[in-house]
Design an enzyme around this catalytic site. Structure first.
Site, PDB file in Angstrom:
ATOM      1  N   ALA A 109       0.836  -1.200   0.000  1.00  8.69           N
ATOM      2  CA  ALA A 109       0.000   0.000   0.000  1.00  8.69           C
ATOM      3  C   ALA A 109       0.871   1.251   0.000  1.00  8.69           C
ATOM      4  O   ALA A 109       1.991   1.245   0.527  1.00  8.69           O
ATOM      5  CB  ALA A 109      -0.918  -0.008   1.214  1.00  8.69           C
ATOM      6  N   ASP A 123     -12.898   1.353  11.612  1.00  7.47           N
ATOM      7  CA  ASP A 123     -13.302  -0.005  11.976  1.00  7.47           C
ATOM      8  C   ASP A 123     -12.554  -0.995  11.083  1.00  7.47           C
ATOM      9  O   ASP A 123     -12.084  -0.656   9.989  1.00  7.47           O
ATOM     10  CB  ASP A 123     -14.809  -0.159  11.791  1.00  7.47           C
ATOM     11  CG  ASP A 123     -15.361  -1.399  12.490  1.00  7.47           C
ATOM     12  OD1 ASP A 123     -14.619  -2.023  13.278  1.00  7.47           O
ATOM     13  OD2 ASP A 123     -16.528  -1.737  12.241  1.00  7.47           O
TER      14      ASP A 123
END
Length: 575
Positions: free
Chosen positions: A315, A371
């Site tokens: 990433a 979350d």
């Protein structure tokens, strides 16, 4: 061996456990109304955390019942589980929440995977159940028309959604709503109808009426935020009709709603029509069905991955000292894996990292923490990884990542919504001299730190790389390995040196305890650029002072629950 009767018994035991789970889930959910009306905010937060724990407790109970009533020989038979699935599917066919029931069965089955004989594992038996039953909108929505005018419509809505305590000033609230509608609705079509979900959505210190407003030519979301004035009455704080603003209300950075959902799939379809940018997984999760959200996410991601032409890769951002992070560029999620060895500056363990992620799951995220979905034994095709990055994964996270044939097996991995790392966002903004973007990001960064603190969360490592910025421009914390409760910290001023040589020494001249924090050192966070330092010091300079943090600690210890609403201050109605 005859397996028909054991399968019948097993399907009944699992079905009973699911029924008990749903009853308990609903009981806790319905308790939210009384807590909202009595302004018992602490208990409301405890209720939210308690409800999160229910699912695993009932899965454990179901498996305990199976082990007590059936033999090991039976439980290890593939045919037994196939028969059990068939019997269970018949039992849930008439339920309005059968997609939840199916996921519950699959969770029970997954816990049994180590028992299954031969080469068959739980995922091979993970049957695909149909979603919930189709129902008429009238079953979960109230519909209001403007035949008698907008005022009459809103008066009926207020009567239908009356609370156990009175409206503070219903006439004023009606005026505010009408004024808002007249200035914010499209001009090409007169408001004709309002559809509102019958159940009230409770979360933290607010209750939300959620629906849709329509004309012949358009429809828009309709979300009324209702607050308790802490004096025995309620009032409308704002009305939200912008799709992006409603998306923020249902954000992955917020706690789950406490809302009675008799027909989950119908609720999800309705909500998806209001905020189509939200995935089915995110919507199920926002209503508290986080295991269903996880199942929907896995199905969506698996289908996308198989069709995708891009590959899983590292990433963007600074590589983590505790986690390896990878992503599929065409899918808006990152995956996080614990490394075998951490940087020497990190005095934590893998067990502690797990505790931190569990803390975030159960805590009030106040719109400032992302979350996550945790997966165990996740298998992905080797061919879908960039070869060079896969070798890094296998080398640096060998305790978690292994090759099994043509599959990459993760013993544990977290999936999280992808955001732009704040350090990259700021670098790009500075490169183009975008003063507005720099100011917004740094102001948001300070707000995020402050709002986490009043929710009793100290982020620990507050470098820009540990925060992300969402598509809505909100700064969110997402690196949890040093997170701790604010009340566990000891905020101190740096002692004055006794003589100049102490100040010039490479080591501190004062003792440092394990939980000691020196806010004066936070100046290093903004040392990268004078513009960033100036903005931070102007907007949030008090965060560099220990007494500010001690005051916030006292606020938390007094049990105060600070207002942190999912809409901007300027959107709130005048009172």
């Amino acid at each position: 061996m005859h397996l028909r009767h054991p399968a019948e018994r097993a399907s009944r035991l699992i079905y009973q456990a699911f029924g008990a789970y749903r009853a308990d889930f609903r009981h806790l959910t319905l308790s939210a109304a009384d807590l909202f009306e009595t302004a018992d905010w602490r208990e409301l937060q405890k209720l939210s955390a308690q409800r999160i724990d229910l699912y695993d407790a009932y899965i454990h109970q179901a498996n305990q019942s199976l082990q007590q009533r059936l033999t090991e020989e039976v439980l290890s038979q593939t045919q037994f589980w196939q028969l059990t699935a068939e019997r269970y599917q018949v039992r849930i066919e008439s339920r309005m929440d059968r997609e939840l029931a199916a996921t519950f069965f699959n969770s029970v089955l997954w816990r049994q995977k180590d028992r299954l004989s031969g080469s068959v594992n739980a995922s091979a038996l993970d049957l695909s159940f149909s979603s919930g039953r189709l129902v008429a909108p009238q079953a979960y929505c109230r519909t209001y028309t403007t035949e008698e005018g907008l005022v009459k419509l809103l008066q009926r809505l207020f009567r239908d959604f009356s609370f156990a305590i009175p409206w503070e000033n219903a006439r004023r609230d009606l005026r505010n709503i009408i004024r808002y509608l007249r200035t914010h609705l499209p001009e090409d079509g007169q408001l004709a109808q309002v559809d509102v979900i019958r159940s009230v959505f409770y979360r933290n210190k607010a209750a939300y009426l959620v629906g849709r407003i329509s004309s012949r030519y358009w429809h828009k979301p309709f979300v009324l935020a209702v607050l308790n004035n802490d004096a025995g009455a309620v009032y409308v704080d704002t009305l939200v009709t912008d799709e992006d603003d409603v998306s923020v209300i249902f954000s992955f950075t917020r706690s789950y709603f406490l809302v009675d959902v008799p027909v989950p799939s119908a609720f999800i379809d309705f909500l998806h029509s209001l905020i189509p940018m939200k995935s089915t997984a995110e919507l199920y999760t926002s209503l508290g069905f986080y295991k269903q959200g996880k199942a929907e996410f896995y199905r969506d991601f698996s289908a996308h991955l198989m069709a995708a032409e891009d590959l899983l890769q590292q990433a963007p951002g600074v590589p983590g000292m505790v986690m390896m992070v990878f992503t599929l560029p065409s899918f808006p999620v990152v995956f996080k894996v614990i490394k075998d060895r951490f940087s020497s500056s990190k005095k934590i363990t893998a067990a502690r990292v797990n505790q931190c992620y569990q803390l975030v799951k159960r805590h009030d995220r106040v719109g400032r923490m992302a979350d996550t979905f945790e997966f165990r034994e996740l298998s992905l095709p080797q061919e879908k990884f960039e070869p060079e990055f896969l070798q890094q994964l296998l080398a640096l996270a060998s305790r978690t990542v292994t090759l099994q044939g043509d599959k990459v097996l993760f013993s544990q991995v977290w999936a999280e919504r992808r955001m732009t790392p704040l350090n990259l966002y700021l670098e790009q903004a500075m490169a183009r001299n975008d003063e507005g973007a720099i100011f917004h990001a740094i102001n948001e960064y300070g707000k995020a730190i402050r709002q986490l603190a009043v929710a009793n969360i100290f982020a620990g490592d507050m470098l820009f790389k540990n925060f992300g910025i969402t598509r809505h421009g909100r700064v969110v914390f997402y690196d949890y390995d040093e997170i701790q409760y604010l009340t566990d910290c000891n905020f101190r001023e740096i002692p004055e040196p006794l003589y100049p040589e102490q100040e010039l020494a490479g080591e501190p001249w004062y003792d440092i305890g394990p939980n000691d924090v020196f806010p004066e050192e936070f100046t290093l966070l903004t040392a990268c650029d004078t513009r960033i330092r100036r903005i931070f010091n102007q907007q949030h300079g008090d965060l560099l002072e220990a007494h500010t943090w001690r005051e916030m600690q006292e606020q938390v210890r007094r049990g105060e629950v600070v207002d942190v609403f999912p809409y901007r201050q300027h959107q709130r109605f005048l009172r």
